[in-house]
Design a protein around this motif. Structure first.
Motif, PDB file in Angstrom:
ATOM      1  N   PRO A  99       0.835  -1.235  -0.041  1.00 47.40           N
ATOM      2  CA  PRO A  99      -0.008  -0.065   0.116  1.00 47.40           C
ATOM      3  C   PRO A  99       0.975   1.320  -0.076  1.00 47.40           C
ATOM      4  CG  PRO A  99       0.011  -0.925   2.177  1.00 47.40           C
ATOM      5  CD  PRO A  99       0.855  -1.987   1.330  1.00 47.40           C
ATOM      6  N   LEU A 100       0.388   2.190  -0.676  1.00 46.93           N
ATOM      7  CA  LEU A 100       1.070   3.470  -1.012  1.00 46.93           C
ATOM      8  C   LEU A 100       1.020   4.371   0.624  1.00 46.93           C
ATOM      9  CD1 LEU A 100      -0.109   4.668  -4.337  1.00 46.93           C
ATOM     10  CD2 LEU A 100       1.690   3.380  -3.917  1.00 46.93           C
ATOM     11  N   ASP A 101       2.092   5.239   0.656  1.00 46.51           N
ATOM     12  CA  ASP A 101       2.188   5.916   1.958  1.00 46.51           C
ATOM     13  C   ASP A 101       0.809   6.997   1.715  1.00 46.51           C
ATOM     14  OD1 ASP A 101       3.355   7.724   0.304  1.00 46.51           O
ATOM     15  OD2 ASP A 101       5.205   7.427   1.681  1.00 46.51           O
ATOM     16  N   SER A 102       1.002   8.070   2.585  1.00 46.02           N
ATOM     17  CA  SER A 102       0.172   9.228   2.631  1.00 46.02           C
ATOM     18  C   SER A 102       0.329  10.155   1.384  1.00 46.02           C
ATOM     19  CB  SER A 102       0.306  10.128   4.086  1.00 46.02           C
ATOM     20  OG  SER A 102       1.600  10.573   4.112  1.00 46.02           O
ATOM     21  N   GLY A 103       1.617  10.215   1.122  1.00 41.62           N
ATOM     22  CA  GLY A 103       2.142  10.969  -0.128  1.00 41.62           C
ATOM     23  C   GLY A 103       1.866  10.120  -1.228  1.00 41.62           C
ATOM     24  N   ALA A 104       1.410   9.064  -1.592  1.00 44.89           N
ATOM     25  CA  ALA A 104       1.175   8.194  -2.597  1.00 44.89           C
ATOM     26  C   ALA A 104       2.367   7.692  -3.234  1.00 44.89           C
ATOM     27  CB  ALA A 104       0.199   8.928  -3.669  1.00 44.89           C
ATOM     28  N   ARG A 105       3.309   7.413  -2.351  1.00 47.43           N
ATOM     29  CA  ARG A 105       4.681   6.870  -2.750  1.00 47.43           C
ATOM     30  C   ARG A 105       4.680   5.478  -2.256  1.00 47.43           C
ATOM     31  NH1 ARG A 105       5.967  11.882  -0.606  1.00 47.43           N
ATOM     32  NH2 ARG A 105       6.046  10.979   1.502  1.00 47.43           N
ATOM     33  N   VAL A 106       5.522   4.590  -3.308  1.00 43.10           N
ATOM     34  CA  VAL A 106       5.676   3.341  -3.222  1.00 43.10           C
ATOM     35  C   VAL A 106       6.516   3.135  -1.745  1.00 43.10           C
ATOM     36  CG1 VAL A 106       6.809   1.208  -3.880  1.00 43.10           C
ATOM     37  CG2 VAL A 106       5.610   2.792  -5.528  1.00 43.10           C
ATOM     38  N   PRO A 107       6.182   1.954  -0.954  1.00 38.67           N
ATOM     39  CA  PRO A 107       6.871   1.800   0.162  1.00 38.67           C
ATOM     40  C   PRO A 107       8.381   1.680  -0.027  1.00 38.67           C
ATOM     41  CG  PRO A 107       4.846   0.316   0.359  1.00 38.67           C
ATOM     42  CD  PRO A 107       5.183   1.127  -1.010  1.00 38.67           C
ATOM     43  N   PRO A 108       9.345   2.115   0.854  1.00 36.36           N
ATOM     44  CA  PRO A 108      10.801   1.907   0.733  1.00 36.36           C
ATOM     45  C   PRO A 108      11.385   0.519   0.627  1.00 36.36           C
ATOM     46  CG  PRO A 108      10.401   3.851   2.174  1.00 36.36           C
ATOM     47  CD  PRO A 108       8.981   3.065   1.988  1.00 36.36           C
ATOM     48  N   ALA A 109      10.634  -0.464   1.254  1.00 40.16           N
ATOM     49  CA  ALA A 109      11.059  -1.703   1.261  1.00 40.16           C
ATOM     50  C   ALA A 109      11.011  -2.226  -0.240  1.00 40.16           C
ATOM     51  CB  ALA A 109      10.466  -2.570   2.515  1.00 40.16           C
TER      52      ALA A 109
END
Length: 197
Positions: A7-17
């Motif tokens: 799931p994307l974070d609050s900024g609609a970014r892909v999780p770092p892992a």
């Protein structure tokens, strides 16, 4: 399992892992291509297909450089083992059916590059709500765009007259390369909860 990154974070970014795993795999594949193109380049170009080696070397290097800067990296202890298995998979295999060593090396490179560029579509993993301005998202889209362009050169070489006498051998090698790259890509995605179609 999902078919998309997240799931994307609050900024609609892909999780770092997930970024770390995807980028590590792509850097391994495109880095191997860049290294092998560099070692295959002759001092002077004496065949038309050799000019394409030079262009592809620079494109692969750009892809690696882009990923290194656009990825949000996090520690991943499993990468050591995974990278070792990936790097082994990119190694050239002898092609007995093609006696010309330089031509055989070019076939190895073209089939590996074809499998990487056609079989790995990282932008297809991005959900529609992914932040279009995120560097990692932009990098995956750029890589897919470049892959489409590079694929055309590989197709021209593999279907060219230089390889006409070796058509069956080239087809078999290409099939093996595609199967190997697809398997590694699916395993990489499965390890981060992505189901590849």
């Amino acid at each position: 399992m999902s078919g998309f990154l997240g799931p994307l974070d609050s900024g609609a970014r892909v999780p770092p892992a997930q970024q770390t795993r995807i980028a590590a795999f792509l850097i391994s594949a495109h880095g191997a291509l860049a290294r092998q193109f560099a070692f295959t380049l002759p001092v002077s170009l004496d065949a038309a297909w050799q000019t394409e080696l030079n262009a592809q070397f620079y494109r692969e290097t750009e892809i690696v450089s882009l990923l290194m800067r656009a990825t949000t990296w996090v520690p991943d202890l499993a990468l050591g083992y995974m990278v070792a298995s990936w790097e082994t998979a990119w190694l050239p295999a002898p092609i007995d059916e093609i006696p010309d060593r330089r031509l055989a090396q070019a076939v190895h490179l073209a089939t590996l590059a074809h499998a990487v560029h056609a079989g790995i579509r990282p932008a297809a993993l991005l959900p529609t709500e992914a932040n279009a301005q995120d560097p990692f998202v932009m990098a995956l889209r750029r890589i897919e765009f470049e892959s489409g362009r590079l694929l055309q050169a590989q197709i021209l070489f593999l279907k060219g007259t230089d390889l006409a006498p070796h058509r069956d051998a080239v087809s078999a090698i290409l099939e093996q390369r595609h199967a190997s790259v697809r398997k590694l890509w699916r395993e990489t995605l499965a390890n981060i909860g992505i189901e590849a179609s």
